[in-house]
Every structure is written in structure tokens, then in C-alpha cells.
Design a protein around this motif. Structure first.
Motif, PDB file in Angstrom:
ATOM      1  N   GLY A  76       0.819  -1.197   0.000  1.00  0.00           N
ATOM      2  CA  GLY A  76       0.000   0.000   0.000  1.00  0.00           C
ATOM      3  C   GLY A  76       0.856   1.251   0.000  1.00  0.00           C
ATOM      4  N   GLY A  77       0.300   2.321  -0.575  1.00  0.00           N
ATOM      5  CA  GLY A  77       1.046   3.568  -0.669  1.00  0.00           C
ATOM      6  C   GLY A  77       1.928   3.634  -1.899  1.00  0.00           C
ATOM      7  N   GLY A  78       1.729   2.707  -2.851  1.00  0.00           N
ATOM      8  CA  GLY A  78       2.507   2.757  -4.083  1.00  0.00           C
ATOM      9  C   GLY A  78       3.957   2.354  -3.919  1.00  0.00           C
ATOM     10  N   VAL A  79       4.257   1.497  -2.957  1.00  0.00           N
ATOM     11  CA  VAL A  79       5.639   1.125  -2.641  1.00  0.00           C
ATOM     12  C   VAL A  79       5.989  -0.206  -3.289  1.00  0.00           C
ATOM     13  CG1 VAL A  79       7.214   0.481  -0.783  1.00  0.00           C
ATOM     14  CG2 VAL A  79       5.646   2.394  -0.474  1.00  0.00           C
ATOM     15  N   MET A  80       7.193  -0.283  -3.875  1.00  0.00           N
ATOM     16  CA  MET A  80       7.724  -1.547  -4.364  1.00  0.00           C
ATOM     17  C   MET A  80       9.097  -1.766  -3.750  1.00  0.00           C
ATOM     18  SD  MET A  80       8.457  -2.955  -8.245  1.00  0.00           S
ATOM     19  CE  MET A  80       9.759  -1.776  -8.615  1.00  0.00           C
ATOM     20  N   VAL A  81       9.342  -2.961  -3.232  1.00  0.00           N
ATOM     21  CA  VAL A  81      10.654  -3.320  -2.712  1.00  0.00           C
ATOM     22  C   VAL A  81      11.114  -4.569  -3.444  1.00  0.00           C
ATOM     23  CG1 VAL A  81      10.271  -2.311  -0.440  1.00  0.00           C
ATOM     24  CG2 VAL A  81       9.642  -4.682  -0.831  1.00  0.00           C
ATOM     25  N   LEU A  82      12.432  -4.694  -3.615  1.00  0.00           N
ATOM     26  CA  LEU A  82      12.995  -5.811  -4.358  1.00  0.00           C
ATOM     27  C   LEU A  82      13.951  -6.607  -3.491  1.00  0.00           C
ATOM     28  CD1 LEU A  82      13.746  -4.050  -7.759  1.00  0.00           C
ATOM     29  CD2 LEU A  82      11.851  -5.582  -7.240  1.00  0.00           C
ATOM     30  N   ASN A  83      13.960  -7.917  -3.702  1.00  0.00           N
ATOM     31  CA  ASN A  83      14.936  -8.804  -3.081  1.00  0.00           C
ATOM     32  C   ASN A  83      16.141  -8.840  -4.012  1.00  0.00           C
ATOM     33  OD1 ASN A  83      16.487 -11.043  -2.314  1.00  0.00           O
ATOM     34  ND2 ASN A  83      14.703 -12.088  -1.475  1.00  0.00           N
ATOM     35  N   ASP A  84      17.163  -8.034  -3.686  1.00  0.00           N
ATOM     36  CA  ASP A  84      18.278  -7.846  -4.604  1.00  0.00           C
ATOM     37  C   ASP A  84      19.024  -9.148  -4.879  1.00  0.00           C
ATOM     38  OD1 ASP A  84      17.823  -5.008  -4.654  1.00  0.00           O
ATOM     39  OD2 ASP A  84      18.680  -4.946  -2.649  1.00  0.00           O
ATOM     40  N   ASP A  85      19.137 -10.009  -3.873  1.00  0.00           N
ATOM     41  CA  ASP A  85      19.820 -11.287  -4.085  1.00  0.00           C
ATOM     42  C   ASP A  85      19.136 -12.087  -5.192  1.00  0.00           C
ATOM     43  OD1 ASP A  85      21.740 -10.812  -2.243  1.00  0.00           O
ATOM     44  OD2 ASP A  85      20.971 -12.163  -0.706  1.00  0.00           O
ATOM     45  N   VAL A  86      17.804 -12.141  -5.146  1.00  0.00           N
ATOM     46  CA  VAL A  86      17.065 -12.898  -6.157  1.00  0.00           C
ATOM     47  C   VAL A  86      17.148 -12.216  -7.512  1.00  0.00           C
ATOM     48  CG1 VAL A  86      14.781 -13.731  -6.838  1.00  0.00           C
ATOM     49  CG2 VAL A  86      15.518 -13.927  -4.461  1.00  0.00           C
ATOM     50  N   VAL A  87      16.988 -10.894  -7.546  1.00  0.00           N
ATOM     51  CA  VAL A  87      17.021 -10.154  -8.814  1.00  0.00           C
ATOM     52  C   VAL A  87      18.329 -10.421  -9.555  1.00  0.00           C
ATOM     53  CG1 VAL A  87      17.146  -7.841  -9.832  1.00  0.00           C
ATOM     54  CG2 VAL A  87      15.409  -8.350  -8.114  1.00  0.00           C
ATOM     55  N   TRP A  88      19.439 -10.333  -8.830  1.00  0.00           N
ATOM     56  CA  TRP A  88      20.722 -10.477  -9.517  1.00  0.00           C
ATOM     57  C   TRP A  88      21.111 -11.928  -9.758  1.00  0.00           C
ATOM     58  CZ3 TRP A  88      22.205  -6.750 -12.241  1.00  0.00           C
ATOM     59  CH2 TRP A  88      21.899  -5.435 -11.873  1.00  0.00           C
ATOM     60  N   SER A  89      20.846 -12.794  -8.820  1.00  0.00           N
ATOM     61  CA  SER A  89      21.234 -14.192  -9.024  1.00  0.00           C
ATOM     62  C   SER A  89      20.432 -14.831 -10.139  1.00  0.00           C
ATOM     63  CB  SER A  89      21.068 -14.989  -7.722  1.00  0.00           C
ATOM     64  OG  SER A  89      19.709 -15.039  -7.332  1.00  0.00           O
ATOM     65  N   ARG A  90      19.201 -14.352 -10.369  1.00  0.00           N
ATOM     66  CA  ARG A  90      18.355 -14.892 -11.438  1.00  0.00           C
ATOM     67  C   ARG A  90      18.470 -14.097 -12.729  1.00  0.00           C
ATOM     68  NH1 ARG A  90      15.120 -19.721 -10.631  1.00  0.00           N
ATOM     69  NH2 ARG A  90      15.580 -20.255  -8.476  1.00  0.00           N
ATOM     70  N   GLY A  91      19.208 -12.990 -12.700  1.00  0.00           N
ATOM     71  CA  GLY A  91      19.357 -12.178 -13.905  1.00  0.00           C
ATOM     72  C   GLY A  91      18.053 -11.594 -14.395  1.00  0.00           C
ATOM     73  N   LEU A  92      17.187 -11.168 -13.480  1.00  0.00           N
ATOM     74  CA  LEU A  92      15.860 -10.679 -13.854  1.00  0.00           C
ATOM     75  C   LEU A  92      15.959  -9.282 -14.464  1.00  0.00           C
ATOM     76  CD1 LEU A  92      13.936 -11.845 -10.667  1.00  0.00           C
ATOM     77  CD2 LEU A  92      14.018 -12.970 -12.900  1.00  0.00           C
ATOM     78  N   SER A  93      15.264  -9.088 -15.568  1.00  0.00           N
ATOM     79  CA  SER A  93      15.328  -7.810 -16.276  1.00  0.00           C
ATOM     80  C   SER A  93      14.342  -6.810 -15.698  1.00  0.00           C
ATOM     81  CB  SER A  93      15.005  -8.017 -17.760  1.00  0.00           C
ATOM     82  OG  SER A  93      13.630  -8.362 -17.918  1.00  0.00           O
ATOM     83  N   ARG A  94      14.565  -5.562 -16.036  1.00  0.00           N
ATOM     84  CA  ARG A  94      13.648  -4.492 -15.630  1.00  0.00           C
ATOM     85  C   ARG A  94      12.239  -4.763 -16.154  1.00  0.00           C
ATOM     86  NH1 ARG A  94      12.159   0.537 -18.039  1.00  0.00           N
ATOM     87  NH2 ARG A  94      11.821   2.208 -16.528  1.00  0.00           N
ATOM     88  N   GLU A  95      12.147  -5.273 -17.387  1.00  0.00           N
ATOM     89  CA  GLU A  95      10.836  -5.526 -17.977  1.00  0.00           C
ATOM     90  C   GLU A  95      10.110  -6.659 -17.250  1.00  0.00           C
ATOM     91  OE1 GLU A  95       7.625  -4.801 -20.402  1.00  0.00           O
ATOM     92  OE2 GLU A  95       9.438  -3.630 -20.012  1.00  0.00           O
TER      93      GLU A  95
END
Length: 403
Positions: A76-95
Motif C-alpha cells: 500500500g502507498g505505491g511502494v515496491m521493494v525488491l529482493n536484490d539477491d534474487v534479482v541479480w542471481s536470477r538475472g531478472l530484467s527491468r521488464e
């Protein structure tokens, strides 16, 4: 905290309210329930403390085709948080992240409309926020909520739950200002073991409780927004809030604009972290498509250096790192742990022992070169004074490695 059996969630809320009595009558207190089970508990607390009640929705962002693995969350409140370990280890793109965020934000907005009846979210900036659930097991949802709440700038965050493992409560104490757990059963099998009646809370009950709280309102605060800006100023602030806009048409154009919120900053920190990773990859001829190698090298060196520092030194260096690199740096950090004293040889041995075997093979066991490569990549993004401050508190031979 002894084991305790609650009749139902409302009973648990009354018990927690007694433990939170020091907040009764305190200005600027807001109680947030995590739907759905946390809302009946929060309703009792809000009534006892004469504080406004709201919900705080958190939706997990699952990795595509591996939805059980969370790459982040929206709240709520328009907030997004990311799990950086998962984002980078999985090579997830911005899209990939954008599409998942848009899908989950639509679901979150539907639930907000269902629960709030068009009432806006209470402003949390500068407030004392008591966030409530009906119990915790691993605490994953609560940790996501805490991280999201931090983006909304509350003055103080208090976690209040009827039942949780003692270990989970201790972990959360490092993340918020106060944790109140009414019961810590041992052994802990499930939240439901602490209740006589643990019937699932329905959407209708959540909606009814929020309506009742809004109608009653705490004394002298208005029905929903205690301490908020009065009159037209409040409406102006609501109009700027990212939680207010709703999809304007079936094509979802307004929703697409909402999902863009915050991606400028995201792009900047992605570029900086990519620069660090590319520098490591270029040094070893690693292909960009196998980013797990440079990510692992960066993570191991960062964690080894971090674990050598005091809490203040950790914070000083962390404040200099790009946001996503900072997330890697702080991953699994326990601020209660004492610094591990290491000279250069011990530092290298620790890096060697934690690097994946495949990377050790690819660098021919030359850990010192890898550490130098990572350090030089990082130093482009760290203030020279801060870096020299870190070098000044480690043994001379290790300081030379960090030069």
C-alpha cells in the motif's frame, strides 16, 4: 513470554492492547492490520489505544515460472521493494519486474477498493505505526511490510503479534523500533496452535471492521486521519499520493503510468551495479549472460569485508554503495554479531571458503586477484574519504589489499 492460548483473534487483540498501553493517547499513533487475519487483532488494539485503524496490503512478486520464490513485494502507498539477491542471481530484467509489478498492483488495488470503500490510505509520514498480524511463522510477509513501510517515512515502527517463534521475534527486533509478541510457543508448529478458534477471516469481516473503525474514529482526531493535514492541504497531499490513482480505462494506461513510479531511481542504481558487475566480468572474460559468477564474487567479497567491520563502519560503507549493491551488501547481515578480526591471509581464506567451487576453478584459485578486481570495481562508486576510513580500521596488510 509464556505460551498462551487465545480464544480468537479479537481476544488476542485485547491481550496485545494491554501490552501496548504506553501508546494510548499518544499523538500520531496509527494501527495497521495485515489482511486478512491481522485486521480483527488490529481492530481491538486501535479501539483500546484510541488510534485510527487502516490496512496495509502486501503482495509478493514471484519469479516468473517459480512463483514460490519472491523477487520482491509491492505494498500500500505505491511502494515496491525488491529482493536484490534474487534479482541479480536470477538475472531478472527491468521488464520482467515491471510486468510482475503491474499484475500484482492491479490485484492490490482491487483489494484496497474492496476494503476501503474509496477511503484514502492514512498518511504515515512522521507517525508512530503499529503494524499487526494474527501471528508469524517465518515472518516473511511482515519483513516485506516493514521494508515497504520504511519508504513511507514513519517516525517509529512497532510490530505487534499475538504469537510467533522467539527466533522470529528476535530477528524482527533488528529491523524495527519495538516488537511485541504476546506468546512465543516452544516448540512452534503453526500460528493456529495459539488459538481455540482460528477460523479464516473473510473479506466481508475485514471491510466491516474498517467501516466500524472509520465511523467511530478516535476521540478528537476525526474519523480516519489523526494528526493529518487539515482541509484542502490534506486533499492536495492525497492527490499526489501514488496510492490514489486508479485505472482510468480498460486498457490500463493509468496503471502503466503508476508502475513507472520509482523506475528512474531503479534505472540509475541498476546501471551503477551493472557497471560493477561488468568490470568483474571483463577482468575474467566472463559472458554477461552468466552474471551469476560476477554476482557471487561481488557478494562474497562484500560480505567478508562487512563481517570484519563494526556496526557503525558497516553503515558508513553501506551508505556509499549503489542501492542494489547495498542490498547485496546487507543480505543476511546480523548487526548483533561481533566483528570478525581478520588479517589479509585470514580474509583471503574466508573468501576462498565461501566462493562456489566453480568460480574457484575458473580463477585458478587466485583469490587475491579476485578480491583486488572486486575492490577496484567498487571504489569507483565509493567516496574516497569513506573508503580510507574503512582501510584505517583494519590491519595494515588487509588495508593494502583494499588499496
Amino acid at each position: 513470554m509464556a505460551d498462551r492460548l487465545f480464544q480468537d483473534r479479537r481476544d488476542a487483540g485485547r491481550v496485545l492492547a494491554g501490552l501496548l498501553g504506553h501508546y494510548r493517547g499518544r499523538p500520531g499513533v496509527v494501527v495497521l492490520g495485515l489482511p486478512r487475519g491481522g485486521v480483527p487483532v488490529a481492530y481491538e488494539i486501535a479501539g483500546a489505544l484510541a488510534a485510527p485503524l487502516d490496512v496495509f496490503l502486501v503482495h509478493k512478486l514471484g519469479v516468473p515460472h517459480h512463483e514460490e520464490l519472491a523477487m520482491g513485494a509491492i505494498a500500500g502507498g505505491g511502494v515496491m521493494v525488491l529482493n536484490d539477491d534474487v534479482v541479480w542471481s536470477r538475472g531478472l530484467s527491468r521488464e520482467t519486474i515491471r510486468k510482475a509489478a503491474e499484475r500484482e498492483r492491479r490485484a492490490l488495488l482491487r483489494r484496497e477498493r474492496l476494503y476501503r470503500d474509496a477511503r484514502p490510505m492514512i498518511e504515515l509520514d512522521g507517525r508512530v505505526v503499529i503494524v499487526v498480524d494474527d501471528g508469524l511463522a517465518t515472518g516473511a510477509s511482515m519483513r516485506a511490510a516493514i521494508q515497504a513501510l520504511g519508504r513511507l517515512r514513519p517516525a517509529r515502527v512497532v510490530v505487534a503479534v499475538p504469537a510467533a517463534p522467539a527466533s522470529t521475534c528476535r530477528e524482527l527486533e533488528a529491523l524495527v523500533d519495538e516488537v511485541v509478541c504476546a506468546s512465543t510457543p516452544a516448540p512452534f508448529f503453526a500460528v493456529g496452535q495459539s488459538y481455540v478458534d482460528f477460523t479464516q477471516t473473510g473479506d466481508a469481516e475485514v471491510r466491516d471492521l474498517l467501516r466500524a473503525a472509520a465511523r467511530a474514529g478516535p476521540p478528537g482526531t476525526g474519523s480516519r486521519d489523526a494528526g493529518g493535514p487539515p482541509g484542502d492541504r490534506r486533499e492536495e497531499e492525497r492527490s499526489r499520493s501514488p496510492s490514489v490513482p486508479l485505472p482510468s480505462d480498460p486498457s490500463g494506461k493509468e496503471m502503466s503510468r503508476m508502475v513507472e513510479t520509482g523506475f528512474t531511481t531503479f534505472d540509475t542504481t541498476v546501471n551503477k551495479t551493472n557497471h560493477v558487475l561488468r568490470a568483474i566480468e571483463e577482468a575474467y572474460g566472463w559472458p554477461k549472460g552468466r552474471r551469476n559468477r560476477s554476482y557471487s564474487a561481488l557478494r562474497v567479497v562484500l560480505h567478508t569485508l562487512r563481517d570484519r567491520l563494526t556496526v557503525d563502519e558497516v553503515a558508513r560503507l553501506g551508505s556509499q554503495l549503489p542501492m542494489l549493491t547495498r542490498g547485496i551488501y546487507y543480505g543476511s547481515w546480523d548487526p548483533r554479531r561481533l566483528p570478525i578480526k581478520m588479517n589479509a591471509g585470514e580474509f583471503m581464506a574466508r573468501v576462498r571458503s565461501t566462493l562456489p567451487d566453480k568460480i574457484l576453478e575458473e580463477i585458478d584459485g587466485d583469490v587475491e586477484r579476485l578480491v583486488h578486481t572486486v575492490v577496484h570495481a567498487l571504489r569507483e562508486h565509493v567516496d574516497e574519504g569513506a573508503w580510507e576510513g574503512i582501510r584505517s580500521v583494519v590491519p595494515k596488510d588487509l588495508a593494502a589489499v583494499l588499496a
